[in-house]
Design a protein around this motif. Structure first.
Motif: not given
Length: 394
Positions: A165-167, A264-267, A357-362, A389-391
């Protein structure tokens, strides 16, 4: 509030695959592992009924039917999460079916991601031409010295899923699946009238013996009928299991959620993926029910109970499993249906412009279900782990 219980067999357990079996005509039955969420849901419903009533009279008690319902098609409030494999002793940790976007070649980890290349796309639906594409890093595709990549095909420990999850999951440590093994049991059908063995009714069934590992399930809206400890029958052959409340389990989920939130927030990326923790039973077959085809024949949709709009970019799916079961009331096998196996991964792009959207999603979907059918959702199907995921490959 979710109550988490750890379930541990006294002996072996047996989870039939749902195919019809008739002793005398069939000599070997088949088992599945890990078992379907509906197996645990059915066992828990039966436990509640037998603890506080019986199969003949429970429908007359509304306190019980409000929780367990009246039959398999008319369920009550009871909802479960899981089952998840869990090693409880010493240093407790979860075991996860390895996500299918992780492959290996010569013990080197390969992370699959959607490719922007338009050639070589795969038609998942030939008639409608829905196209999906995943790509290997160029270093791997150009080097002929490497062998063909293969699925990881094992289970991740909790530490490994954290790294994933941390990549930061980059190395394969081959390990033996020593937490369970198959044991074949031989039996013979007994004539109930004479209590003697029937001729030509010998059969064999593969049982599972767990080694220092059990199952964890979460229950909600159980009417306080599920006690903090006890026992019930699970799976075929009426095998008995014991259970106990483990309130500390919620902290493990929160810890994983924090990793994903930070990532997600860092990326600052709107690229997310859903990893199935339990099999998905979707009306459209291979993709979740909230998705619909747009004018460009792409799949997009809004997650229920949120304003989060997603577009499916790609996916990697395992070979379909089959879910059936046995109708205890009518003494007849249930219809076999294809299901998307756990470990399958869906890649999405978030179409929302706002940043909340991040907090709502989680909060709404981390370790929770994306099933739209209320019965399947309550039974524990379609639960997901969320990641980013990265592009492009680094």
């Amino acid at each position: 509030m979710t109550k988490w219980i750890f379930i541990e067999p006294f002996d072996t357990v047996f989870f039939r695959d749902g195919k019809p079996f008739d002793a005398g005509n069939d000599f070997v039955s088949f088992s599945i592992f890990p078992p379907s969420p509906s197996t645990f849901y059915g066992a828990l419903r039966t436990y509640i009924i037998m603890q506080y009533s019986n199969l003949s009279n429970f429908r007359s008690d509304t306190k019980i039917t409000n929780v367990v319902g009246t039959d398999a098609n008319n369920l009550g409030s009871l909802k479960i999460y899981g089952p998840y494999l869990y090693k409880k002793e010493l240093s407790p940790f979860l075991l996860f079916k390895a996500p299918l976007d992780i492959m290996q070649r010569d013990r080197i980890v390969i992370n699959l991601i959607p490719s922007s290349v338009s050639s070589g796309l795969t038609d998942l639906e030939a008639n409608n031409k829905i196209k999906i594409n995943l790509a290997l890093p160029s270093d791997f595709t150009s080097n002929e010295a490497f062998e063909e990549p293969e699925e990881f095909g094992d289970y991740f420990t909790e530490d490994e899923i954290r790294a994933y999850l941390s990549g930061q999951f980059s190395s394969i440590h081959l390990k033996i699946k020593d937490f369970f093994k198959n044991e074949h049991k031989v039996g013979i059908t007994i004539d109930k009238s004479t209590r003697t063995a029937e001729k030509h009714m010998l059969y064999s069934s593969p049982h599972i013996r767990l080694n220092n590992v059990g199952f964890v399930i979460g229950t909600e809206d159980d009417g306080n009928f599920v006690s903090d400890n006890g026992s019930f029958h699970l799976g075929g052959d009426n095998r008995t299991v014991r259970f106990e409340n483990i309130p500390e389990f919620e902290a493990k989920i929160d810890s994983l959620k924090q990793i994903v939130s930070s990532q997600l927030k860092t990326q600052s990326s709107k690229r997310i993926k859903f990893i199935l923790l339990t099999p998905g039973r979707f009306k459209n077959g291979w993709y979740p029910d909230f998705l619909n085809k747009n004018n460009e024949n792409e799949l997009e949709g809004t997650l229920p109970n949120t304003n989060i709009k997603l577009k499916l970019v790609s996916c990697v799916l395992g070979k379909p499993d089959y879910c059936g079961g046995f109708d205890m009331a009518n003494k007849y096998p249930k219809k076999m249906e294809k299901i998307v196996p756990s470990g399958s991964v869906y890649f999405f792009e978030v179409l929302n412009n706002n940043e909340d959207w991040i907090n709502t999603l989680l909060e709404n979907y981390f370790f929770k279900s994306i099933e739209s059918d209320e019965v399947l959702l309550k039974q524990g199907f379609g639960q997901i782990l969320i990641g980013g995921w990265q592009d492009e490959y680094k």
